[in-house]
Every structure is written in structure tokens, then in C-alpha cells.
Design an enzyme around this catalytic site. Sequence first.
Site, mmCIF file in Angstrom:
data_model
loop_
_atom_site.group_PDB
_atom_site.id
_atom_site.type_symbol
_atom_site.label_atom_id
_atom_site.label_comp_id
_atom_site.label_asym_id
_atom_site.label_seq_id
_atom_site.Cartn_x
_atom_site.Cartn_y
_atom_site.Cartn_z
ATOM 1 N N CYS A 175 -2.074 -2.685 7.599
ATOM 2 C CA CYS A 175 -1.966 -3.608 6.464
ATOM 3 C C CYS A 175 -0.690 -4.446 6.470
ATOM 4 O O CYS A 175 -0.714 -5.613 6.085
ATOM 5 C CB CYS A 175 -2.162 -2.855 5.164
ATOM 6 N N LYS B 252 -6.999 -4.890 -3.203
ATOM 7 C CA LYS B 252 -7.771 -5.431 -2.080
ATOM 8 C C LYS B 252 -8.685 -4.350 -1.530
ATOM 9 O O LYS B 252 -8.433 -3.164 -1.731
ATOM 10 C CB LYS B 252 -6.817 -5.937 -0.994
ATOM 11 N N ASP C 242 0.787 -1.241 0.000
ATOM 12 C CA ASP C 242 0.000 0.000 0.000
ATOM 13 C C ASP C 242 0.821 1.296 0.000
ATOM 14 O O ASP C 242 0.538 2.223 0.762
ATOM 15 C CB ASP C 242 -0.952 0.021 1.210
HETATM 16 C C1 VGL Z 1 -4.658 0.770 5.666
HETATM 17 C C2 VGL Z 1 -6.268 1.643 7.026
HETATM 18 C C3 VGL Z 1 -7.196 1.528 6.027
HETATM 19 C C4 VGL Z 1 -3.230 0.357 5.488
HETATM 20 C C5 VGL Z 1 -5.584 0.641 4.650
HETATM 21 O O1 VGL Z 1 -2.752 0.292 4.329
HETATM 22 O O2 VGL Z 1 -2.563 0.101 6.507
HETATM 23 N N1 VGL Z 1 -5.013 1.247 6.845
HETATM 24 N N2 VGL Z 1 -6.859 1.037 4.840
#
Ligand code: VGL
Length: 215
Positions: free
Chosen positions: A161, A116, A18
Amino acid sequence: MTGNKIRPEAQDMLIAVDIQYDFIPGGALAVPEGDAIVPAVNRLAELFGRMVATQDWHPNGHNSFASSHPGKNQFDVIQTHYGSQTLWPDHCVQGSRGADIHEGLNLSRCDLVIRKGFRKEMDSYSGFFENDRETPTGLGGYLHERSFKRLFLTGLATDFCVKYTALDGVKLGFEVYVIEDACRGIDLAGSLAAAWIEMDDAGVKRIQSSSVMSW
Ligand code: VGL
Ligand code: ZN
């Protein structure tokens, strides 16, 4: 002393979790210093020679957005059919700039980008399973089918994540390393320290990028 050095081998996969504009300073859910990891991840991608990236990819009105729950605030926790869910600012909306992977990240060694969180009614922190902890994304099958044994995790956020990807990686039988300085955390109410304890208890190894060496 060379014992704690890691020399990337054919059965090792680097994972970049991410690394998207909404998770770096200026983004909707900015992780402090989130963009500072990019040079380290790029160096690691060259050393490993391969990488998989995950990409948070939510539809408008996603169940993890506080804006989808009138009367609730950002960072409140609600109960859902798949367990508790932290409510976030709208982020990583499909097709938006915030959902793009950081352009400074060198994707030339990236074999796969796995998206995702694209199901409106359920979140997915882990790269392997959605937040019911059982709906697979397909990444486990992909990595097993290609015979990878060790996973080296980098990215954002350490305490969400990255953590869930690490824990599920162990559950799926991989040896999992988290490269601490190639990750950054959100740290909601002590969640960063708690995440390291949880990962340590599960057998996840915590290393620094300086211990990854070329042959
Ligand atoms: C994430 C919160 C919501 C992350 C993704 O990548 O850690 N955290 N969506
Ligand atoms: Zn998200």
C-alpha cells in the site's frame, strides 16, 4: 551540512498508510515490526502539524481474500478483470477490531481518514486509485484542492500500500517522499527490494525520519 534536512512547510502533507491492527504483530496479515513505527509517525505528525490516514476497509467475502476463492491458497496470485491479484488472509473487515487504526497513533493532527478497498469485487492498495489503477478514491482531488505539493509517506506495508500510494502520488504530480524507518514491509518473495527499485525509478525520494527537522 543542512542540505538534506526537511523542514515541513504549509504545502506538505504527512500520510499514514494502513496503520491498523491486522497489519501489526498479532493481526491477520501482520507486518513484522509493524507497530514499531508508531512513535516515529506520532513525532512526524507533530512536526508536520497535519496528516491524512488511509484505512484498508474490506467487506466480508472480499475478492482479495483467499477464502473467497475455493481451491486457492493465501498468497497465491490470480488473474482478475483489473489485473493480477495476490490473495490474502481475511483482514481489515469493515467494523472489525483488525480494521481499527492503532490506538497508539495520535490522530489529533489527522485531517482526514480515507477508506479504501470497500468494493467487494476490487482491491485497492493505493490511497489514490483502486487496483484497476483508474477508479479514484478522492484523495488526489482532496490534496490538490488544498494545494499540497509534497507528500511524506509512512505506514504499512512498504511494498504494497505504501508503494502504490507513492507511485500514484508521483503520477498525480506530487513530489513524493517515503520515510523509510516510519514504514515496514511484508516482503513476499523479494517484494521489498523490488518496491524500492520501482519507487526510485519513478522518482520517489527515500528519506529517514531523522532528517525531518522542526523550524
Ligand atoms: C495491504 C495487502 C492487502 C497493505 C492491504 O496495507 O499494504 N497489503 N491489503
Ligand atoms: Zn487489504
